[in-house]
Write an enzyme that holds these catalytic residues in place. Structure first.
Site, mmCIF file in Angstrom:
data_model
loop_
_atom_site.group_PDB
_atom_site.id
_atom_site.type_symbol
_atom_site.label_atom_id
_atom_site.label_comp_id
_atom_site.label_asym_id
_atom_site.label_seq_id
_atom_site.Cartn_x
_atom_site.Cartn_y
_atom_site.Cartn_z
ATOM 1 N N HIS A 162 0.834 -1.205 0.000
ATOM 2 C CA HIS A 162 0.000 0.000 0.000
ATOM 3 C C HIS A 162 0.871 1.259 0.000
ATOM 4 C CE1 HIS A 162 -3.815 2.164 1.004
ATOM 5 N NE2 HIS A 162 -2.933 3.058 1.470
ATOM 6 N N GLU A 163 1.820 1.320 0.925
ATOM 7 C CA GLU A 163 2.676 2.509 1.012
ATOM 8 C C GLU A 163 3.620 2.621 -0.184
ATOM 9 O OE1 GLU A 163 1.988 4.810 2.966
ATOM 10 O OE2 GLU A 163 0.582 3.668 4.192
ATOM 11 N N HIS A 206 1.890 4.409 -3.011
ATOM 12 C CA HIS A 206 1.917 5.873 -2.886
ATOM 13 C C HIS A 206 3.302 6.421 -3.244
ATOM 14 C CE1 HIS A 206 -2.005 6.351 -1.127
ATOM 15 N NE2 HIS A 206 -1.734 5.614 -0.057
ATOM 16 N N ASP A 253 -7.448 8.048 2.069
ATOM 17 C CA ASP A 253 -6.959 8.397 0.729
ATOM 18 C C ASP A 253 -8.132 8.748 -0.189
ATOM 19 O OD1 ASP A 253 -4.424 7.685 1.631
ATOM 20 O OD2 ASP A 253 -4.573 5.650 0.828
#
Length: 280
Positions: A57-58, A61, A139
């Protein structure tokens, strides 16, 4: 002002806990995290599969941000959970000119939409649509807010709605007068959807093409838990083909300058640690 005083006081506390007589970059960095996203929590209770999911997930980004021309550069990525409920976070370094002027271009805003979608899109690419988690809740709220303002406040749908602000920067609550008719509200929703769909398509195409970078960053996060900006960009600069591509041509100088600045900050002259101020 008071914010800086609080930051330095927290940094002084960190230095004291580490038996240091001076405040270094590490103490200021930890203090900034503490004040913005809460205290770090232990990862020992987190399963390996959960850690990897948060890492993807990170990484979504971070990689999307690093590959988006004109976007703020990545300061660090971490999968260390925080007391505010975050399983991890990606820290972007705000551009000084944008911060001082408060002016944001359409290119930057569209890029921000794609970057904000990076986490959920990475989960979808790796785990499939049925396994995408609720971790992207904040988000998606950010995506909605940016896209809505682009259309309803900042005139970025002028070809379909005319260059008009259809709502104030602080729209009223229930019962407040609206400047847009019911038909116009529907058209605003359509334009918001078009912006988000475009950002989603861009994000998915970018992360799919550069899946190897995402995977490489995930392995480092699982191993180290936190990856700083210079280390992240080393993954990019090591890829000669990527750095020679048109999308990175204009970004390369910006990245190199930022990495040099971050490295200098990391080894900069420490500040003498004042005695922590008493709690208010």
């Amino acid at each position: 002002g008071a914010g800086l005083a609080n930051l330095m006081n927290e940094a002084a506390i960190n230095a004291a806990r580490r038996n240091k007589k001076e405040i270094g970059y590490a103490e200021v960095d930890a203090a900034l995290d503490r004040l913005t996203v809460g205290l770090a929590k232990s990862t020992t209770m987190m399963s390996a599969s959960r850690q990897r999911l948060v890492a993807y997930h990170e990484a979504g980004h971070a990689v999307m941000g690093a590959l988006t021309p004109g976007h703020d550069l990545v300061g660090k990525v971490t999968i260390v959970p925080r007391t505010n409920g975050a399983g991890g976070f990606t820290l972007f370094l705000p551009n000084e000119d944008r911060m001082e002027s408060g002016l944001y271009s359409r290119r930057f805003l569209e890029g921000s939409l794609a970057v904000a979608l990076g986490g959920t899109v990475a989960e979808e690419i790796v785990y499939g649509e049925d396994e995408v988690t609720t971790g992207a809740s904040n988000d998606l709220q950010q995506v909605r807010n940016i896209a809505r303002r682009m259309v309803a406040q900042w005139g970025y749908a002028k070809d379909n709605l005319a260059p008009i602000a259809w709502e104030t920067p602080e729209p009223g609550g229930f019962g407040a007068p609206s400047t847009a008719s019911e038909d116009t509200e529907e058209r605003i929703d359509e334009q918001v959807k078009l912006l988000v769909d475009k950002a989603y398509a861009k994000c998915k195409a970018t992360l799919t093409e550069h899946r190897a970078l995402v995977d490489a960053l995930v392995e480092r996060l699982v191993d180290k838990e936190t990856v700083d900006g210079p280390e992240l960009y080393e993954l990019f600069t090591a890829d000669a083909k990527l750095m020679a591509s048109p999308e990175m041509a204009a970004r390369r100088v910006e990245i190199e300058e930022a990495v040099a600045k971050m490295k200098e900050m990391g080894k900069g002259k420490p500040t003498p640690a004042p005695a922590p101020a008493p709690a208010a």
